[in-house]
Each structure stands twice: as structure tokens, then as C-alpha cells.
Design an enzyme around this catalytic site. Structure first.
Site, PDB file in Angstrom:
ATOM      1  CB  SER A  62      -0.956   0.004   1.198  1.00 56.52           C
ATOM      2  OG  SER A  62      -2.054  -0.839   0.953  1.00 56.52           O
ATOM      3  CE  LYS A  65      -4.656   1.588  -0.757  1.00 51.49           C
ATOM      4  NZ  LYS A  65      -3.980   0.321  -0.481  1.00 51.49           N
ATOM      5  CB  SER A 125      -4.881   1.755   3.715  1.00 52.27           C
ATOM      6  OG  SER A 125      -3.897   1.255   2.813  1.00 52.27           O
TER       7      SER A 125
END
Length: 385
Positions: A62, A65, A125
Site C-alpha cells: 500500500s 497509494k 488505505s
């Protein structure tokens, strides 16, 4: 020709006493971390303070992101989208597509404000929010990923390639600790309207409150104000974090640890090391006169010299007093001179006579060519120098 800074310049460098005889300052090695790769970067100078496998390609999870929000932020900057946009959720962005991973819990056909999707991306997230953002910004995930990789190239993230906007493992998706540190630096610098979202500790959507997984945001012993956690089975537990102490900002990247607690404690250890043993100094500001020098054949005999961009340096804490600055200039400079023209350089040198940084010296003002008799007079004088 080398010239030492004159008295005026030394006044401008009040933070540096230029005491060449001070004793060297010892500094311990960086902490040994149980991570596949890590980097500690000084935000202002861009210099790496500590590193381990900084250019080894790893799965970003993640941390991807960060680039998703950076790309969206650039589109916001350009006015192509707005935080108030109402986004209709597609089947591809449906939360049910991500049963075993983090999500915002958005539903097909619902309309969600873009600002909420950003919080779902950054705070929660959400993989579903990532897809919804990608589709709204670029029309499709594939087109958005192209934008992500274009920005990666522009930011010179040379070992990074994205295959999706959320970070779930893909054989074609990879990054490095160094590239993630540079991306964090770019996000803080280039999209300041989004960066504050990274310090938010929770967000509630659809009646569900989720807390930011960056545990350092709740650590009162440090001033951490971002950035992003990441986890997949293939990547392990990773964390990009940033904190300030006075005027100093550090960015820590720890990738591939064994648990959430480990990534937190290792990141804190790295940040504490940087703040304890290093400092950021700004020896010169843009537009300030560093020195002046003789100009021949001009309407004026002197030109002021300075730097085109602010200079920052990462040095051992307390060693700024040992740094001196010297300028290198040609022995003869002739008019005309244009403001902003590079005429030489300034070297910042430590107590061991090592050049720490070299930056261009530019003219701070124009100097027009002198009249006929002034040029003749200077020409004759130059013959006897």
C-alpha cells in the site's frame, strides 16, 4: 580563482562560525534494523543520512497509494478535478472485490464526494477507494497507472514501476526504499493540500470508523505527521513516516519487516537517530548576496553574486560551526552580464577540507556594457594585470 567570503557574507552566514579548529564530532553507525531495505532522508536537503539496500527492488504494497494520491493531487493542482466532485462507484471499485484487504466499504452505484475518497485512500488505505479515484481521474485503472508511471519517471524514481493503483502484489510492480523516500519528499513539496490528510488518525464512512494504521501518529514522544503503511504477504510490513524537530524534517522508509510493531519501532529508531546526530543547515538563501566581484568593460565595476535556489545541507549535529564557504570565479569577467547568469560556484567545505556541496553562483543584477571610452580604459588596465 578562489575567493574566501568577505565580511558581509560571513554576516549572512551567522549560523556558521567557520571555526576551522573545532574538534571533530564523532557519530555512531546507524541502528541495525530488521528490514529488507531502509532509507532515512533529510527532506530539505534531499540527502540520505542512513540506508540499507536503498536500491533493492521490493514489493510496495500500500505504499503504492502515495503515488495514487500524488497523481490525484497533481490533477487537483491543475484544476482537472475538484475535491467536491461527486463520484459514482463502479462495479470495479466495489468493496466486495477486496474481501481480504483494506477497504473503505463503498458500494456500487453510490455517489461519493472525491474528498471522502481521498480520506478513504489515505487514512483507511482503501483498495476500493484507490480504484474509484483512478477511474474518476483518468477514466480507467489502466490509464491512471500510465499517469502514475509518467510521474515516477518525472520524479526520477528509476527503480519503480506501478501495475495498479492500490498496491496488491503484482509481478510487474516494484519499488525501492530510496524511491519511496523521494516520492514522500515530492508529495510534501508538490501537493501540500493533500499532505495534511496523512496526519489524520481516523475516518468514518458508511457508519464505519477506521483508524490510521500509522501508529507513530499517536506517539507523543515524536512530532510525526505522516505518511503511509503497507502490507501484503509478499511485501511484509512497511512504513513511510515523516517527522519534524524544529526546522528539520526527516523522511524514514522501512520496508519488509515481520510485523506492524517491528515496522513502527524500527521507523522510530531511525528517526530518533537522525534527529539526535544530524541537523539541517541553510548557509545561504536564494537572492541573498554571497559575494561581489569585479566586472570589466561594464557600466558598473561590480556585480553581486548569489544562488538561484535555497541551499540546504545535512551535517553532523554541531558540525555546522566547522564549515566554511569558498567561491570559485574566473579571473576575468566582462560585461555584459545578465541577471541569473551563472558566473562561478560556491563550495561548502568541512573541517577535513572535504567539499560537502557545490552550487552555482549567479549574477543578482544586470551589468550593461560600458561606453566606448570605458571599454578602452578597462582594456588597457587588463593588459597590466
Amino acid at each position: 580563482m578562489k575567493r574566501r567570503l568577505n565580511g558581509l557574507t560571513l554576516t549572512l552566514l551567522a549560523s556558521l562560525s567557520f571555526s576551522v579548529f573545532a574538534a571533530p564530532i564523532a557519530i555512531p553507525n546507524p541502528p541495525s534494523l530488521s528490514a529488507k531495505g531502509y532509507v532515512l532522508l533529510d527532506y530539505h536537503s534531499g540527502e540520505v543520512i542512513a540506508e540499507h539496500n536503498p536500491h533493492t527492488q521490493l514489493k510496495p504494497a500500500s505504499l503504492t497509494k502515495l503515488m495514487t494520491s500524488y497523481t490525484a493531487g497533481q490533477e487537483l493542482n491543475r484544476g482537472n478535478i475538484a475535491k467536491t466532485d461527486q463520484v459514482t462507484i463502479s462495479r470495479e471499485a466495489w468493496a466486495r472485490n477486496f474481501p481480504d484487504s483494506s477497504k473503505m466499504f463503498i458500494e456500487v452505484g453510490n455517489t461519493v464526494e472525491f474528498s471522502d475518497l481521498l480520506r478513504g485512500l489515505i487514512v483507511q488505505s482503501g483498495n476500493d477507494a484507490s480504484v474509484a479515484i483512478a477511474e474518476h481521474v483518468a477514466g480507467s485503472q489502466a490509464a491512471f497507472v500510465d499517469l502514475m508511471n509518467n510521474w515516477a519517471r518525472r520524479l526520477q524514481l528509476n527503480d519503480t514501476y506501478f501495475a495498479n493503483p492500490h498496491g496488491l502484489d503484482d509481478p510487474n510492480q516494484a519499488t525501492t526504499a530510496y524511491d519511496m523516500a523521494k516520492l514522500g519528499q515530492a508529495l510534501i513539496r508538490d501537493v501540500p493540500t493533500l499532505f495534511p490528510l496523512y496526519s489524520e488518525t481516523s475516518f468514518t464512512y458508511n457508519g464505519i470508523t477506521q483508524h490510521n494504521r500509522n501508529a507513530l501518529l499517536r506517539d507523543r514522544s515524536m512530532n510525526v505527521d505522516g505518511m503511509k503503511t503497507g502490507y501484503t504477504q509478499g511485501a511484509g510490513y512497511s512504513l513511510v513516516s515523516t517527522a519534524t524537530q524544529g526546522d528539520m524534517r526527516l523522511i524514514s522508509v522501512v520496508m519488509g519487516t515481520s510485523s506492524p510493531n517491528v515496522r513502527t519501532t524500527e521507523s522510530k529508531s531511525l528517526l530518533n537517530y537522525g534527529f539526535r546526530f544530524f541537523e539541517t543547515i541553510q548557509p545561504h538563501e536564494v537572492g541573498a548576496e554571497v559575494t561581489e566581484t569585479r566586472i570589466w568593460m561594464g557600466e558598473e565595476n561590480q556585480v553581486s553574486l548569489g544562488i538561484a535556489e535555497d541551499v540546504y545541507m545535512s551535517v553532523r549535529r554541531g558540525s555546522g560551526n566547522n564549515i566554511r564557504a569558498e567561491v570559485d570565479l574566473p579571473s576575468t569577467l566582462k560585461a555584459p552580464i545578465a541577471q541569473g547568469e551563472t558566473l562561478g560556484s560556491v563550495n561548502y567545505i568541512d573541517e577535513n577540507n572535504q567539499v560537502l556541496k557545490t552550487v552555482p553562483l549567479v549574477a543578482l543584477n544586470d551589468v550593461e556594457q560600458g561606453g566606448f571610452f570605458k571599454r578602452i580604459f578597462d582594456y588597457i588596465r587588463l593588459m597590466f594585470i
